[in-house]
Design a protein around this motif. Structure first.
Motif, PDB file in Angstrom:
ATOM      1  N   LEU A   9       2.674  -3.335 -23.795  1.00 21.68           N
ATOM      2  CA  LEU A   9       2.043  -2.333 -23.963  1.00 21.68           C
ATOM      3  C   LEU A   9       2.448  -1.041 -23.054  1.00 21.68           C
ATOM      4  O   LEU A   9       2.364   0.340 -23.412  1.00 21.68           O
ATOM      5  CB  LEU A   9       0.461  -2.506 -23.812  1.00 21.68           C
ATOM      6  N   TYR A  10       2.620  -1.188 -21.915  1.00 16.68           N
ATOM      7  CA  TYR A  10       3.197  -0.208 -20.658  1.00 16.68           C
ATOM      8  C   TYR A  10       4.580   0.353 -21.487  1.00 16.68           C
ATOM      9  O   TYR A  10       4.711   1.407 -21.484  1.00 16.68           O
ATOM     10  CB  TYR A  10       3.307  -0.673 -19.515  1.00 16.68           C
ATOM     11  N   LEU A  11       5.338  -0.501 -21.733  1.00 11.95           N
ATOM     12  CA  LEU A  11       6.844  -0.064 -22.217  1.00 11.95           C
ATOM     13  C   LEU A  11       6.411   0.520 -23.607  1.00 11.95           C
ATOM     14  O   LEU A  11       7.208   1.539 -23.848  1.00 11.95           O
ATOM     15  CB  LEU A  11       7.413  -1.332 -22.551  1.00 11.95           C
ATOM     16  N   LEU A  12       5.567   0.113 -24.638  1.00 13.84           N
ATOM     17  CA  LEU A  12       5.604   0.756 -25.688  1.00 13.84           C
ATOM     18  C   LEU A  12       4.939   2.244 -25.685  1.00 13.84           C
ATOM     19  O   LEU A  12       5.351   3.103 -26.167  1.00 13.84           O
ATOM     20  CB  LEU A  12       4.465  -0.012 -26.597  1.00 13.84           C
ATOM     21  N   SER A  13       3.869   2.186 -24.663  1.00 14.92           N
ATOM     22  CA  SER A  13       3.260   3.548 -24.486  1.00 14.92           C
ATOM     23  C   SER A  13       4.223   4.681 -23.677  1.00 14.92           C
ATOM     24  O   SER A  13       4.223   5.666 -24.051  1.00 14.92           O
ATOM     25  CB  SER A  13       1.881   3.240 -23.561  1.00 14.92           C
ATOM     26  N   GLY A  14       4.980   3.897 -22.816  1.00 11.79           N
ATOM     27  CA  GLY A  14       6.133   4.859 -22.228  1.00 11.79           C
ATOM     28  C   GLY A  14       6.978   5.502 -23.052  1.00 11.79           C
ATOM     29  O   GLY A  14       7.368   6.501 -23.223  1.00 11.79           O
ATOM     30  N   GLN A  15       7.382   4.423 -24.093  1.00 15.57           N
ATOM     31  CA  GLN A  15       8.301   4.915 -25.242  1.00 15.57           C
ATOM     32  C   GLN A  15       7.695   5.938 -26.124  1.00 15.57           C
ATOM     33  O   GLN A  15       8.311   7.055 -26.415  1.00 15.57           O
ATOM     34  CB  GLN A  15       8.818   3.899 -26.165  1.00 15.57           C
ATOM     35  N   VAL A  16       6.468   5.860 -26.173  1.00 15.19           N
ATOM     36  CA  VAL A  16       5.776   6.968 -27.049  1.00 15.19           C
ATOM     37  C   VAL A  16       5.692   8.121 -26.444  1.00 15.19           C
ATOM     38  O   VAL A  16       5.835   9.222 -26.863  1.00 15.19           O
ATOM     39  CB  VAL A  16       4.167   6.430 -27.454  1.00 15.19           C
ATOM     40  N   ALA A  17       5.333   8.128 -24.980  1.00 15.51           N
ATOM     41  CA  ALA A  17       5.290   9.352 -24.153  1.00 15.51           C
ATOM     42  C   ALA A  17       6.637   9.943 -24.059  1.00 15.51           C
ATOM     43  O   ALA A  17       6.652  11.104 -24.046  1.00 15.51           O
ATOM     44  CB  ALA A  17       4.960   8.842 -22.774  1.00 15.51           C
ATOM     45  N   LEU A  18       7.600   9.292 -24.059  1.00 12.27           N
ATOM     46  CA  LEU A  18       9.129   9.919 -23.793  1.00 12.27           C
ATOM     47  C   LEU A  18       9.373  10.431 -25.210  1.00 12.27           C
ATOM     48  O   LEU A  18       9.991  11.560 -25.148  1.00 12.27           O
ATOM     49  CB  LEU A  18      10.118   8.701 -23.480  1.00 12.27           C
ATOM     50  N   ALA A  78       5.639   9.059 -19.058  1.00  8.22           N
ATOM     51  CA  ALA A  78       6.468   8.041 -19.615  1.00  8.22           C
ATOM     52  C   ALA A  78       7.091   7.241 -18.125  1.00  8.22           C
ATOM     53  O   ALA A  78       6.906   6.063 -18.000  1.00  8.22           O
ATOM     54  CB  ALA A  78       7.792   8.477 -20.341  1.00  8.22           C
ATOM     55  N   ASP A  79       7.328   8.063 -17.151  1.00  6.44           N
ATOM     56  CA  ASP A  79       7.767   7.393 -15.973  1.00  6.44           C
ATOM     57  C   ASP A  79       6.817   6.444 -15.603  1.00  6.44           C
ATOM     58  O   ASP A  79       7.034   5.226 -14.883  1.00  6.44           O
ATOM     59  CB  ASP A  79       8.258   8.712 -14.908  1.00  6.44           C
ATOM     60  N   ALA A  80       5.368   6.961 -15.367  1.00  5.75           N
ATOM     61  CA  ALA A  80       4.397   6.114 -14.726  1.00  5.75           C
ATOM     62  C   ALA A  80       4.331   4.993 -15.750  1.00  5.75           C
ATOM     63  O   ALA A  80       4.052   4.032 -14.945  1.00  5.75           O
ATOM     64  CB  ALA A  80       3.025   7.014 -15.074  1.00  5.75           C
ATOM     65  N   CYS A  81       4.282   4.904 -17.093  1.00  5.21           N
ATOM     66  CA  CYS A  81       4.061   3.709 -17.602  1.00  5.21           C
ATOM     67  C   CYS A  81       5.351   2.539 -17.427  1.00  5.21           C
ATOM     68  O   CYS A  81       5.257   1.545 -17.362  1.00  5.21           O
ATOM     69  CB  CYS A  81       4.011   4.320 -19.177  1.00  5.21           C
ATOM     70  N   PHE A  82       6.632   3.263 -17.273  1.00  2.00           N
ATOM     71  CA  PHE A  82       7.601   2.503 -17.119  1.00  2.00           C
ATOM     72  C   PHE A  82       7.518   1.653 -15.714  1.00  2.00           C
ATOM     73  O   PHE A  82       7.927   0.350 -15.472  1.00  2.00           O
ATOM     74  CB  PHE A  82       8.987   3.339 -17.379  1.00  2.00           C
ATOM     75  N   GLU A  83       7.130   2.684 -14.756  1.00  2.00           N
ATOM     76  CA  GLU A  83       6.981   2.047 -13.349  1.00  2.00           C
ATOM     77  C   GLU A  83       6.018   1.117 -13.224  1.00  2.00           C
ATOM     78  O   GLU A  83       6.093  -0.108 -12.779  1.00  2.00           O
ATOM     79  CB  GLU A  83       6.654   3.147 -12.457  1.00  2.00           C
ATOM     80  N   GLU A  84       4.918   1.091 -14.021  1.00  2.00           N
ATOM     81  CA  GLU A  84       3.648   0.123 -13.904  1.00  2.00           C
ATOM     82  C   GLU A  84       4.130  -1.096 -14.658  1.00  2.00           C
ATOM     83  O   GLU A  84       4.050  -2.241 -14.236  1.00  2.00           O
ATOM     84  CB  GLU A  84       2.401   0.758 -14.736  1.00  2.00           C
ATOM     85  N   ALA A  85       4.828  -0.997 -15.707  1.00  2.00           N
ATOM     86  CA  ALA A  85       5.658  -2.227 -16.379  1.00  2.00           C
ATOM     87  C   ALA A  85       6.433  -2.912 -15.470  1.00  2.00           C
ATOM     88  O   ALA A  85       6.404  -4.339 -15.321  1.00  2.00           O
ATOM     89  CB  ALA A  85       6.329  -1.767 -17.812  1.00  2.00           C
ATOM     90  N   LEU A  86       7.409  -2.187 -14.749  1.00  2.00           N
ATOM     91  CA  LEU A  86       8.181  -2.848 -13.918  1.00  2.00           C
ATOM     92  C   LEU A  86       7.695  -3.430 -12.652  1.00  2.00           C
ATOM     93  O   LEU A  86       7.901  -4.689 -12.167  1.00  2.00           O
ATOM     94  CB  LEU A  86       9.179  -2.129 -13.392  1.00  2.00           C
ATOM     95  N   ASN A  87       6.516  -2.937 -12.145  1.00  2.00           N
ATOM     96  CA  ASN A  87       5.773  -3.520 -11.065  1.00  2.00           C
ATOM     97  C   ASN A  87       5.010  -4.681 -11.387  1.00  2.00           C
ATOM     98  O   ASN A  87       4.594  -5.517 -10.453  1.00  2.00           O
ATOM     99  CB  ASN A  87       4.713  -2.391 -10.432  1.00  2.00           C
ATOM    100  N   LEU A  88       4.628  -4.927 -12.721  1.00  2.00           N
ATOM    101  CA  LEU A  88       3.938  -6.004 -13.036  1.00  2.00           C
ATOM    102  C   LEU A  88       4.969  -7.438 -13.124  1.00  2.00           C
ATOM    103  O   LEU A  88       4.388  -8.477 -13.171  1.00  2.00           O
ATOM    104  CB  LEU A  88       3.240  -5.931 -14.331  1.00  2.00           C
ATOM    105  N   VAL A  89       6.185  -7.171 -13.160  1.00  2.00           N
ATOM    106  CA  VAL A  89       6.940  -8.342 -13.257  1.00  2.00           C
ATOM    107  C   VAL A  89       6.745  -9.334 -12.214  1.00  2.00           C
ATOM    108  O   VAL A  89       6.870 -10.518 -12.497  1.00  2.00           O
ATOM    109  CB  VAL A  89       8.348  -7.929 -13.349  1.00  2.00           C
TER     110      VAL A  89
END
Length: 971
Positions: A728-737, A745-756
């Motif tokens: 969902l973070y990735l999808l929301s970041g893509q929508v924001a982009l 978008a940067d915030a969503c992508f960063e949160e998605a990567l931090n969750l790995v």
């Protein structure tokens, strides 16, 4: 070795290569396969006509020799040949259904008697009676055939050889007279199950005796079974006792009839008449034996069992039926008499005589003795057995219902007369109940007001609540005329509303729910629910006791009310749910409401009253979910609420739509699936806004889209599943982009990567442990494809998100060594795209790095450094694979990296050139572990690429040529 990495420029256009196609005239799965005369494949469409004309068609004959056939057919045709005899499930079902229809039509033609029996549905009645009329009291049975001796001893009745017919007849009469009380065993204190087992033993003994040619013994068993029907010591079990005993008598009658039938048609054609005469004499003998039975009840029951045998005497069935009807008047007990009449009617309808006078006469005889049911002797017996009058009267129901139903089956000749006669009878509730069950609903609807008056005047016996329940059931299938519906309902509820007992009230109104929901306006449905609520809500105990009736009412209203939205806005609908005192019952009711709305509701709604009602129902379901709720129920509730959320649509009023999603987020806080749906819905809302403004946001629309992204960013952490959060973070970041909200978008992508780092290494699916490598590789590849277009933030530095992704890969523990290598290879693809002057794809309005940096040398230097780092990590992975002897995987990844170096890097650099050559040599070293011709295909693709570079990039082409020569020399 990769420190000298320099990205090579792309000086050629990327083209797509398509597989060559040709036209074919035969489907590969057909039975026909086109082959040439030599057995080779037919030429393509581009071949000349003569070569095609030389081909021939080979039919896949299943009887052909396998050697010739299989050689001629291609693999797909061979597969079709193997499957041609197998029928797919749908075809098999269709063929079985056609066969069933044919068999059924033959049975209908040959045995028309069974059709009538099916229409009267005795088999279903039989099971209903056995399930309904049970007892816990002790039972008894008297018989002389249930002994512990062996069957051989049981079957040793000595039959003397008689030469004179009169002596033979005399002997058999003596056998019948031999049934003395001294030989009878009295089995006492039997449970119901033991009693049924004894009856089954008698059934088995009768059949076994018959097949052992012991006809007299079989007759004795039938007589003794018939005598059991005179026993009313346990009244509550008598209907079931009747079913069990008449099953044995039915078998006895069928055995006698089949023997006579076989006897009459056996032998050659010339002997048919003599055989028919012999069968007639045997049939007369059977009736003479039965006539010699001294007691009335067994004599009548056994004769009724073989009633069909009158066919061999060429006598009228009607005379026999009327004679037996009159003989039944000699039975004193009214309960025993009515079931004996039921058996006569049941055997009579199988004869399909058009004259129903005997059935009507049986019914009139029952009416004649009806008042004896209320006599002092019956009441004293009821007091002795502690059975009340209403329970006793229900015992008459199965027999009386069948008699009346047989009388009015496809015949309404007696309906009016019966109704008039019943009105003059006192305490007629039992008869009225049978009429309501047996008469056609059309007749009852035509006399609706008359029935209401009759039922209202009924006194002792069946309660008025039961009578009005039966009337409501009948009226639900056929209502009176339109102009009379409202008046009729008022007349009915004048009586129902007089019931002071809540139990009687809820029993009677239950059956009227369907009638009201189908025929009355929505206001009447609302009033109906309100009255029930006012009458039942005064006692919590009553609500709990009759929760099933309350649920049935709700189900019928929901099923037959066409407009579910109109029902939801009624004043008393939601308050009706409060009648379900137990939380689990209320939850089941709410689930059913949402399920009906999902299936029958409008595709979308924006009515605030409907939405508030559904939110209230959904909140009940949400609050029911806790840590102990099973996963299946949680999934079911989530699915229903999500279906409701998707149906809420306010058109172009996007702000109102977002406000609804915010409210839903606060209401359904216990369900992750609902949060998931809300995030997807809000992202969809943002994209709809983007499409309307055609990627050119105003200040207002941009603020709205940012609010949507903020909603998603706040909502996602509430979801339990890390995997869902990442998606969902990735999808929301893509929508924001797409909407040019770069910071969000940067915030969503960063949160998605931090969750790995929080992602589990394994997950249990169907009890099996599965690694998350596949998911993570797919997720990060998707992320890399997105990061191509993400412009760098001035606060974070060059390719900050990519550096974060590479750092995440190093920290995550992959289950397989190839996992990080695959991601690094795709990262290398992404980095090469960053080195291009123009990216292959863009988002309208978003300035990506190709425009942001303008192919700046410093930016390219950072890209080259990252490429060198990625290559070093891949080489480290290859080294680890070699140490654990994963040579096949090592060789495959080596070739993948070789292809990328050749395409992306400047081969004029010595280290890069040697690296590419060594990778190729490493793959050749382990060629035996790889698939055949795999390396050949890779080298062929590199040769094609070298040819492309010859004219546009000759230096690069020369280095590549040297590498290919070295590698080919090692093969």
């Amino acid at each position: 070795m990769a420190s000298e990495w320099v990205c090579a420029p792309r000086l050629y256009e990327v083209t797509k290569n398509y597989f060559p196609s040709y036209q074919t005239f035969e489907h590969p799965l057909k039975l026909f396969a086109v082959v040439d005369s030599k057995g080779t494949r037919a030429p393509s469409l581009g071949s000349n006509a003569s070569s095609r004309s030389s081909s021939l068609s080979v039919l896949a004959d299943p009887l052909a020799a396998p050697s010739t056939l299989d050689a001629a057919l291609d693999p797909l045709s061979q597969f079709a040949k193997q499957e041609q005899d197998a029928i797919d499930p749908l075809t098999q079902m269709a063929s079985e259904y056609e066969s069933f229809k044919k068999v059924k039509s033959k049975i209908r033609d040959k045995e028309p008697l069974d059709v009538l029996e099916d229409s009267l549905n005795w088999n279903s009645r039989r099971l209903t009676i056995l399930n309904k009329f049970t007892t816990s009291e002790k039972l008894s049975i008297s018989t002389s055939f249930l002994t512990t001796s062996t069957s051989s001893q049981l079957g040793t009745d000595t039959i003397k050889v008689q030469t004179v017919v009169s002596d033979k007849v005399k002997f058999r009469l003596e056998q019948l007279d031999d049934f003395e009380d001294g030989s009878v065993r009295h089995m006492m204190d039997l449970t119901q199950q033991e009693y049924i087992q004894r009856i089954e033993q008698l059934n088995h003994e009768l059949v076994q005796s018959w097949h052992n040619d012991q006809r007299v013994k079989a007759l004795k068993i039938a007589i003794q079974c018939s005598k059991i029907l005179a026993d009313t010591s346990v009244l509550s079990f008598y209907p079931s006792q009747f079913v069990l005993i008449t099953d044995i008598l039915d078998i006895f009658g069928k055995l006698v009839y089949d023997r006579l039938k076989q006897k009459s048609i056996s032998g050659p054609e010339s002997m048919r008449q003599a055989n028919a005469d012999s069968a007639r004499d045997t049939c007369q003998n059977w009736f003479f034996k039965i006539a010699s039975i001294r007691e009335l009840l067994p004599r009548l029951y056994v004769e009724m069992a073989i009633l069909k045998c009158y066919e061999f005497l060429n006598e009228s069935y009607d005379d026999a039926l009327l004679r037996l009807t009159k003989a039944l008047r000699g039975i004193g007990d009214p309960l025993v008499a009515v079931y004996a009449r039921c058996y006569l009617v049941r055997t009579g309808v199988l004869l399909q005589t058009p004259n129903k006078a005997y059935i009507y006469q049986n019914f009139r005889d029952f009416l004649y003795i009806y008042q004896t049911i209320f006599s002092g002797s019956i009441r004293s017996e009821l007091n002795r057995q502690r059975v009340d009058m209403s329970a006793y009267l229900t015992l008459y129901g199965p027999a009386l219902n069948f008699i009346l139903e047989a009388l009015v089956h496809k015949n309404s000749l007696y309906n009016e007369e019966i109704l008039k006669e019943v009105q003059s009878i006192k305490n007629n509730g039992t008869i009225l109940m049978a009429i309501l069950h047996a008469f056609q609903p059309e007749f009852i609807a035509a006399h609706a007001f008359e029935f209401v008056n009759i039922l209202s005047a009924s006194t002792e016996g069946i309660s008025k609540s039961q009578l009005f329940k039966a009337l409501g059931t009948s009226m639900s299938t056929c209502s009176p005329l339109c102009e009379s519906k409202q008046t009729f309902l008022l007349e009915v509820f004048k009586t129902i509303n007089t019931f002071t007992d809540p139990n009687e009230y809820i029993i009677s109104v239950e059956s009227w729910a369907q009638y009201i929901a189908t025929n009355m306006p929505i206001a009447e449905v609302n009033r109906f629910l309100g009255e029930i609520h006012n009458r039942i809500s005064i006692s919590k105990a009553v609500c709990e006791k009759h929760h099933q009736q309350l649920r049935n009412i709700l189900d019928k209203v929901l099923q037959y009310q066409k407009n579910i939205e109109l029902l939801l806005v009624q004043e008393h609908f939601l308050s009706y749910l409060d009648l379900f005192q137990k939380e689990s019952l209320k939850v089941e009711a709410c689930k059913h409401i949402l399920d009906i709305y999902k299936r029958n509701g409008n595709e979308s709604t924006n009515d605030p009253v409907v939405i508030n009602a559904l939110m209230y129902i959904g909140k009940i379901l949400n609050d029911y979910v806790n840590a102990l709720t099973v996963e299946d129920e949680r999934r079911q509730i989530s699915h229903l609420i999500c279906s409701f959320i998707r149906k809420v649509h306010f058109g172009t009023d996007f702000e109102k739509q977002l406000s609804f999603y915010v409210e839903a987020r606060g209401t359904f806080s216990n369900l992750d699936s609902v949060y998931n749906t809300l995030v997807h819905s809000v992202n969809k809302l943002a994209m709809e806004t983007c499409q309307i403004v055609k990627y050119k946001h105003s200040r207002k629309t941009l603020s709205f889209v940012k609010a949507c992204v903020a909603f998603c960013f706040i909502t996602i952490p509430s979801i339990t599943s890390i995997q869902q959060q990442m998606d969902l973070y990735l999808l929301s970041g893509q929508v924001a982009l797409v909407n040019n909200c770069l910071g969000q978008a940067d915030a969503c992508f960063e949160e998605a990567l931090n969750l790995v780092g929080d992602l589990q290494n394994t997950i249990d699916i169907d009890g099996k442990s599965r690694t998350m490598d596949v998911y993570l590789i797919s997720f990060l590849n998707n992320m890399l494809a997105t990061l191509v277009l993400v412009p760098d933030s001035p606060d974070q530095g060059v390719l900050y998100l990519l550096r974060l992704l590479l750092d995440v890969i190093q920290k995550y523990s992959f289950a397989h060594e190839s996992g990080p290598a695959n991601i690094y290879l795709n990262a290398l693809d992404m980095l090469y795209v960053q080195s291009l002057e123009t990216f292959p794809y863009h988002i309208p309005g978003v300035i990506s790095n190709d425009e942001l940096y303008g192919h700046d040398p410093k930016f390219l230097g950072e890209v080259n450094n990252l490429c060198a780092f990625v290559v070093e990590e891949i080489l480290r992975c290859l080294s680890q694979l070699g140490s654990i002897q994963q040579y096949k995987l090592q060789a495959t990844l080596s070739l993948e990296l070789l292809v990328r170096i050749v395409r992306y890097a400047d081969l004029s650099k010595e280290q890069i050139y040697l690296l590419a050559l060594n990778l190729g040599l490493l793959a050749l070293k382990h060629e035996s572990h790889m698939e055949p011709k795999y390396i050949m295909r890779v080298l062929k693709s590199l040769e094609d690429y070298q040819k492309i570079l010859q004219n546009i990039y000759p230096s690069q082409a020369s280095y590549l040529q040297q590498i290919l020569v070295r590698l080919q020399s090692k093969q």
